[in-house]
Design a protein around this motif. Sequence first.
Motif, PDB file in Angstrom:
ATOM      1  N   LEU A 185       0.872  -1.089   0.026  1.00  0.00           N
ATOM      2  CA  LEU A 185      -0.060   0.054  -0.035  1.00  0.00           C
ATOM      3  C   LEU A 185       0.787   1.336   0.154  1.00  0.00           C
ATOM      4  O   LEU A 185       1.953   1.182   0.579  1.00  0.00           O
ATOM      5  N   ALA A 186       0.262   2.366  -0.708  1.00  0.00           N
ATOM      6  CA  ALA A 186       1.088   3.425  -0.747  1.00  0.00           C
ATOM      7  C   ALA A 186       0.060   4.630  -1.023  1.00  0.00           C
ATOM      8  O   ALA A 186      -0.855   4.380  -1.458  1.00  0.00           O
ATOM      9  N   ALA A 187       0.683   6.032  -0.677  1.00  0.00           N
ATOM     10  CA  ALA A 187      -0.074   7.066  -0.979  1.00  0.00           C
ATOM     11  C   ALA A 187      -0.115   7.330  -2.448  1.00  0.00           C
ATOM     12  O   ALA A 187       0.678   6.998  -3.118  1.00  0.00           O
ATOM     13  N   ALA A 188      -1.410   7.616  -2.983  1.00  0.00           N
ATOM     14  CA  ALA A 188      -1.447   8.016  -4.396  1.00  0.00           C
ATOM     15  C   ALA A 188      -1.147   9.293  -4.836  1.00  0.00           C
ATOM     16  O   ALA A 188      -1.640   9.558  -5.946  1.00  0.00           O
ATOM     17  N   THR A 189      -0.993  10.162  -4.091  1.00  0.00           N
ATOM     18  CA  THR A 189      -0.847  11.632  -4.062  1.00  0.00           C
ATOM     19  C   THR A 189       0.372  12.035  -4.856  1.00  0.00           C
ATOM     20  O   THR A 189       0.345  13.334  -5.228  1.00  0.00           O
ATOM     21  N   SER A 190       1.295  11.308  -4.929  1.00  0.00           N
ATOM     22  CA  SER A 190       2.607  11.490  -5.723  1.00  0.00           C
ATOM     23  C   SER A 190       2.599  10.972  -7.293  1.00  0.00           C
ATOM     24  O   SER A 190       2.448   9.761  -7.303  1.00  0.00           O
ATOM     25  N   ALA A 191       2.798  11.722  -8.221  1.00  0.00           N
ATOM     26  CA  ALA A 191       2.693  11.067  -9.480  1.00  0.00           C
ATOM     27  C   ALA A 191       3.826   9.964  -9.590  1.00  0.00           C
ATOM     28  O   ALA A 191       3.951   9.082 -10.238  1.00  0.00           O
ATOM     29  N   ARG A 244      -8.022  13.762 -10.901  1.00  0.00           N
ATOM     30  CA  ARG A 244      -6.540  12.950 -11.399  1.00  0.00           C
ATOM     31  C   ARG A 244      -5.428  13.552 -10.781  1.00  0.00           C
ATOM     32  O   ARG A 244      -4.414  12.862 -10.420  1.00  0.00           O
ATOM     33  N   CYS A 245      -5.631  14.778 -10.515  1.00  0.00           N
ATOM     34  CA  CYS A 245      -4.240  15.576 -10.123  1.00  0.00           C
ATOM     35  C   CYS A 245      -4.373  14.968  -8.361  1.00  0.00           C
ATOM     36  O   CYS A 245      -3.214  15.373  -8.031  1.00  0.00           O
ATOM     37  N   LYS A 246      -5.115  14.722  -7.935  1.00  0.00           N
ATOM     38  CA  LYS A 246      -5.200  14.389  -6.591  1.00  0.00           C
ATOM     39  C   LYS A 246      -4.695  12.977  -6.248  1.00  0.00           C
ATOM     40  O   LYS A 246      -3.942  12.983  -5.273  1.00  0.00           O
ATOM     41  N   VAL A 247      -4.680  12.059  -7.130  1.00  0.00           N
ATOM     42  CA  VAL A 247      -4.235  10.938  -7.011  1.00  0.00           C
ATOM     43  C   VAL A 247      -3.599  10.221  -8.330  1.00  0.00           C
ATOM     44  O   VAL A 247      -4.140   9.182  -8.810  1.00  0.00           O
ATOM     45  N   PRO A 248      -2.597  10.735  -8.814  1.00  0.00           N
ATOM     46  CA  PRO A 248      -2.202  10.501  -9.854  1.00  0.00           C
ATOM     47  C   PRO A 248      -1.511   9.098 -10.192  1.00  0.00           C
ATOM     48  O   PRO A 248      -1.248   8.594 -11.178  1.00  0.00           O
ATOM     49  N   ALA A 249      -1.080   8.624  -9.086  1.00  0.00           N
ATOM     50  CA  ALA A 249      -0.197   7.510  -8.971  1.00  0.00           C
ATOM     51  C   ALA A 249      -1.220   6.323  -9.345  1.00  0.00           C
ATOM     52  O   ALA A 249      -0.632   5.149  -9.658  1.00  0.00           O
ATOM     53  N   VAL A 250      -2.381   6.303  -9.242  1.00  0.00           N
ATOM     54  CA  VAL A 250      -3.316   5.243  -9.641  1.00  0.00           C
ATOM     55  C   VAL A 250      -4.207   5.703 -10.959  1.00  0.00           C
ATOM     56  O   VAL A 250      -5.054   4.684 -11.334  1.00  0.00           O
TER      57      VAL A 250
END
Length: 566
Positions: free
Chosen positions: A417-423, A474-480
Motif C-alpha cells: 500500500l502507498a499514498a496515491a498523491t505523488s505521481a 486525477r491531480c489528487k491521486v495521479p499514482a493510480v
Amino acid sequence: MRICGIKLTHDGAIALVETGRLVFSVEQEKRGNNPRYQSIDNLDAIVVALAEHGLDPKDVDQFVIDGWDGEGESQFHIQSGAVPITLKGATYLEQHDEGLLTSSDHFGLMLDDRSFSYRSYPHVTGHLASAYCTSPFAAAGAPAFCLVWDGAMFPRLYRVEHGSIQFLESLFPIIGRAYVVAGHYFGPYMRTNPTGWGDRSIAGKVMAYIALGSVDEDIVAVFRELYEERFAAEFASCYGAHHIGMECALVAVHNFFEASAPRLKAKSHEDVLASFHSFLESLLVQKMAIALQRHSFASGPRNLCIVGGCGLNIKWNSALRVSGLFDDVWVPPFPNDSGSAIGAACAAMVEHRGFMPLEWSVYSGPALQRSDVPPGWAAAPCSMRELATILADNKPVIFLAGRAELGPRALGGRSILAAATSAAMKGHLNDIKCREHFRPVAPICLEDRAPEFFHPGTPDPYMLFDHQTRADQRCKVPAVVHLDGSARLQTIRRTSEHKVAELLVEYEKLTDIPLLCNTSANLHGRGFFPDAAAACQWGRVDHIWCDGLLWTKMQAISRPSGLANV
C-alpha cells in the motif's frame, strides 16, 4: 458433508466445502513463495492443507479432482509421498449435452499411505459451478446465463435455471489464449519464432500495454477480414461441438496472426494490439447479442456470470456490463483456474443438492505463517492510525493481514500500500517490483466515496471491471491513473471487518483522500508473501505491517521522510 476439491495442474489448489460453506482454498503459488501458476506435484500437499484445519483425509466425505485435457479421460502423473502414481479424471469440456454433471468415479487417491475413492467432473463444470454458486443470483434463486471463456476453449454460453444447466452455443471459434498469442507477434513480448501456447503471464501485461496505443479502424478492418476468411467460414462446424481439437484451434490462432503481421508492418505495435483488443471486444458483444436473440427465456431477470481466464479482462467484463444486454453481471474473484478447486467441490455439491449458493469469503486462503525475520529489522506494535501516518508521509508499506485473498489479485490481505498523491509513486512501485513502466497501479478505495473519484465508481470489491478516473480528481491521486485515464479499482466498505478498511478510514481522516495505491506483495513471478519474514528477506520496502506488528528496516529508522528518500 465435507467435499475436498482438487486442481492438480497449473494454478494447483485444494479447497474444502463443508455443508455449503467454503472452509478454505489454498492455491499452491501462495505457499512458500512458490512460482505463479504452481501445480500440485505431490499429493502430500492435500494432507498438509487438511491438517492445518485439524482434519485427516478420512474426515472428508468426497474428494473431487478437476478434469483436464484428454481423449475420453484425463490422466495425472503425480507423486504420493515418494511413490509415483497415475490418476484418471474427466475431460476439459463436457462430452455430450447431459455430461456437465456426470462424474467419472475412480479409486486410488493415495493420501498418507491410504487409498481413497474420488470423482471428477469436466473442467468447464468447475468453472460454471464456482461462478454461479458464489453469485448473488444463486443466493436469490434466480436464473443466469454463464459465459465460460478459458485459454483452450471458445467462448461458451450456458444457462442455469430451475436447478439444471444447459449448454446453448459457442459464440465464435477463437480460444481465450488468442490474447497471449497476439502478444507474441506484436509488442514488447514478441518472439522471433512464436509457437505453442505461449506465456500466460503476459495476458494482463498486454492489457496494460494497449493503453499506449489507439484503435485504428484500418487495422480493425484487417482483423475483421481475416476473421471472416479464417474463422467464421472455416470453423463454423465447430460452433456447437463439445470436443474441440485444442492444438488445431491454437494453430488457427497462430495462422491468423502470421497472416496479419505482414499486412500491418507499417503500423505501431501499440495500435495493432489496441485494435485487436477492440475487434475482439466488439465481436464478443455482437455475438452475445445474437445468441440472446436465439435463446430467449421469459422467466426472471437477465443475469450473466463470466468465468474462465478471460474473466480477468476488466475491459471485456465492462463492455458486457454496459452493453444493455443484461440486468446484472457477476464475475467471481477467481474466474481463472485459481478457482477450479472451489469449482470441483461445488460441482459435487450441485450434483448432491442442486445449484445452491455457497457461503464464502474472498479471504479464505492460507493463514500467515510464523517464521524468523532476518536480522536488521526492528518490531513494534502499530495501530492503524500510526500506520496511516507513515503512509501519509509518502512511505510504502507491505500490508499482511489475516488469511490470504483468493484468486490472482491482492485485495488488501497481501498488498503493498502507498499514498496515491505523488505521481512518482507509480514509477517507484513498478521499479521495486521490476515491472514495466506502462503497468498500472490499482487504487483501493472506500466504497461510498468511489463515485467521487471514478466513473462509474460502482462497488467493485474484486478489481474486475474498468473504471475511468474523473478528470477533476486525477491531480489528487495521479499514482493510480493509468495511461488511458482508467483505473483497476477495488472498493471496500468502510464497515468491513478487514483491517485494510480500518486503515483507509484512518488515512481518510488524516488526508481527506479515501484511497491508497494497492499492488500485490510478492517476489517477481511468485505468489503472495506467506509471512513477514519473506517480505523482510525481499527487503525492497522499509515498512512491513503484519497483523498488528510493524517491522521497520533498521537503516530506515533515521532516514528522512518522503518518496525521494525511500
